[in-house]
Design a protein around this motif. Structure first.
Motif, PDB file in Angstrom:
ATOM      1  N   PHE A 151      -9.752 -16.461   8.480  1.00  8.03           N
ATOM      2  CA  PHE A 151     -10.800 -15.066   7.969  1.00  8.03           C
ATOM      3  C   PHE A 151     -11.193 -15.301   6.713  1.00  8.03           C
ATOM      4  N   PHE A 185     -12.277  -7.724   4.706  1.00  4.04           N
ATOM      5  CA  PHE A 185     -12.017  -8.792   5.609  1.00  4.04           C
ATOM      6  C   PHE A 185     -12.592  -9.039   6.955  1.00  4.04           C
ATOM      7  N   TYR A 214      -9.342 -17.549   4.389  1.00  2.61           N
ATOM      8  CA  TYR A 214      -7.777 -17.941   4.375  1.00  2.61           C
ATOM      9  C   TYR A 214      -7.467 -18.354   5.723  1.00  2.61           C
ATOM     10  N   LEU A 218      -4.551 -18.832   1.035  1.00  2.00           N
ATOM     11  CA  LEU A 218      -5.906 -18.990   0.447  1.00  2.00           C
ATOM     12  C   LEU A 218      -6.323 -20.463   0.487  1.00  2.00           C
ATOM     13  N   GLN A 267       3.582 -16.769   9.501  1.00  2.00           N
ATOM     14  CA  GLN A 267       3.452 -17.227   8.174  1.00  2.00           C
ATOM     15  C   GLN A 267       2.721 -16.446   7.323  1.00  2.00           C
ATOM     16  N   ALA A 268       2.836 -16.461   6.054  1.00  2.00           N
ATOM     17  CA  ALA A 268       1.985 -15.620   5.219  1.00  2.00           C
ATOM     18  C   ALA A 268       0.552 -16.277   5.078  1.00  2.00           C
ATOM     19  N   PRO A 269      -0.552 -15.364   5.226  1.00  2.00           N
ATOM     20  CA  PRO A 269      -1.825 -16.208   4.873  1.00  2.00           C
ATOM     21  C   PRO A 269      -1.779 -16.948   3.954  1.00  2.00           C
ATOM     22  N   GLN A 281     -12.399 -10.187  10.869  1.00  2.00           N
ATOM     23  CA  GLN A 281     -11.195 -10.255  11.898  1.00  2.00           C
ATOM     24  C   GLN A 281     -10.715 -11.549  12.170  1.00  2.00           C
ATOM     25  N   ARG A 285      -4.342 -18.327   8.419  1.00  2.00           N
ATOM     26  CA  ARG A 285      -3.042 -17.344   9.142  1.00  2.00           C
ATOM     27  C   ARG A 285      -2.378 -18.261  10.206  1.00  2.00           C
TER      28      ARG A 285
END
Lengths: 107, 120
Positions: free
Chosen positions: A87, A98, A36, A46, A42-44, A100, A38
């Motif tokens: 990540f 997940f 992903y 895919l 903002q939204a992460p 880091q 990030r």
């Protein structure tokens, strides 16, 4: 639970250069590994699933590889919009876990 | 296109309850193929999955062991959203909280994130 570890923590890269990010799993996850992106505020998003399949709309400069415990995300030629945190996530062993993340910053 | 919109306070006092909602558009909280999740990000704990709810002829819930005794995730079919409640918060619960839809283990999409600070 399966611990996901990134290296390096921070990667300094010039625009147009190649970036190689690593993610290691503490136990085998087959190819059930996602990446992903990030960005602040903002939204992460895919990027990659199944270790190597790009999600819809993801540019071809993003590629993923690996299986088992060692995985790599490669960005072939960094664009300005690619500077972000990346990540990984394993979805082979419950609970999903997940990493880091690796911060890709402008050199 | 599925979108998730988070809302809730950014400041919570210690020992009180953290409450966030995640409004869904483009999908249904009652979907038979999705799970609805909460994840948080903090410098000390990294990205931590907190829990999920999903509907498969009945509602089910899974919670992370680290917060199991304090967490509830509540679906609201009338408003097509799901909520997070985390009780008895401490400064250790300070984090950016994300909601996310997961299908086959993949999180897509995510909410925009809410920074929640626990402080008096």
């Amino acid at each position: 639970e399966t611990v996901m570890t990134h290296s390096p923590a921070t990667l300094s890269v010039s625009p147009g250069e190649r970036a190689t990010l690593s993610c290691r799993a503490s136990q085998g996850v087959s190819t059930n590994l996602a990446w992903y992106q990030r960005k602040p505020g903002q939204a992460p998003r895919l990027l990659i699933y199944g270790a190597s399949t790009r999600a819809t709309g993801v540019p071809a400069r993003f590629s993923g590889s690996g299986s088992g415990t060692e995985f790599t995300l490669t960005i072939s030629s960094l664009q300005s919009e690619d500077f972000a945190v990346y990540f990984c996530q394993q979805y082979n062993n419950w609970p999903w876990t997940f990493g880091q993340g690796t911060k890709v910053e402008i050199k | 296109q599925v979108q998730l919109q988070q809302s809730g306070p950014g400041l919570v006092k210690p020992s009180q309850t953290l409450s966030l909602t995640c409004a869904i558009s483009g999908d249904s909280v009652s979907s038979n193929s999705a799970t609805w999740n909460w994840v948080r990000q903090s410098p000390s704990r990294g990205l931590e999955w907190l829990g999920r709810t999903y509907y498969r002829s009945k509602w089910s819930y899974d919670y992370a062991l680290s917060v199991q005794s304090r967490i509830s995730i509540i679906p609201d079919t009338s408003k097509n959203l799901f909520s997070l409640q985390l009780n008895f918060v401490t400064p250790e619960d300070t984090a950016v909280y994300y909601c996310g839809r997961a299908r086959s283990g993949l999180f897509d999409p995510w909410g925009q994130g809410t920074l929640v600070t626990v402080s008096s």
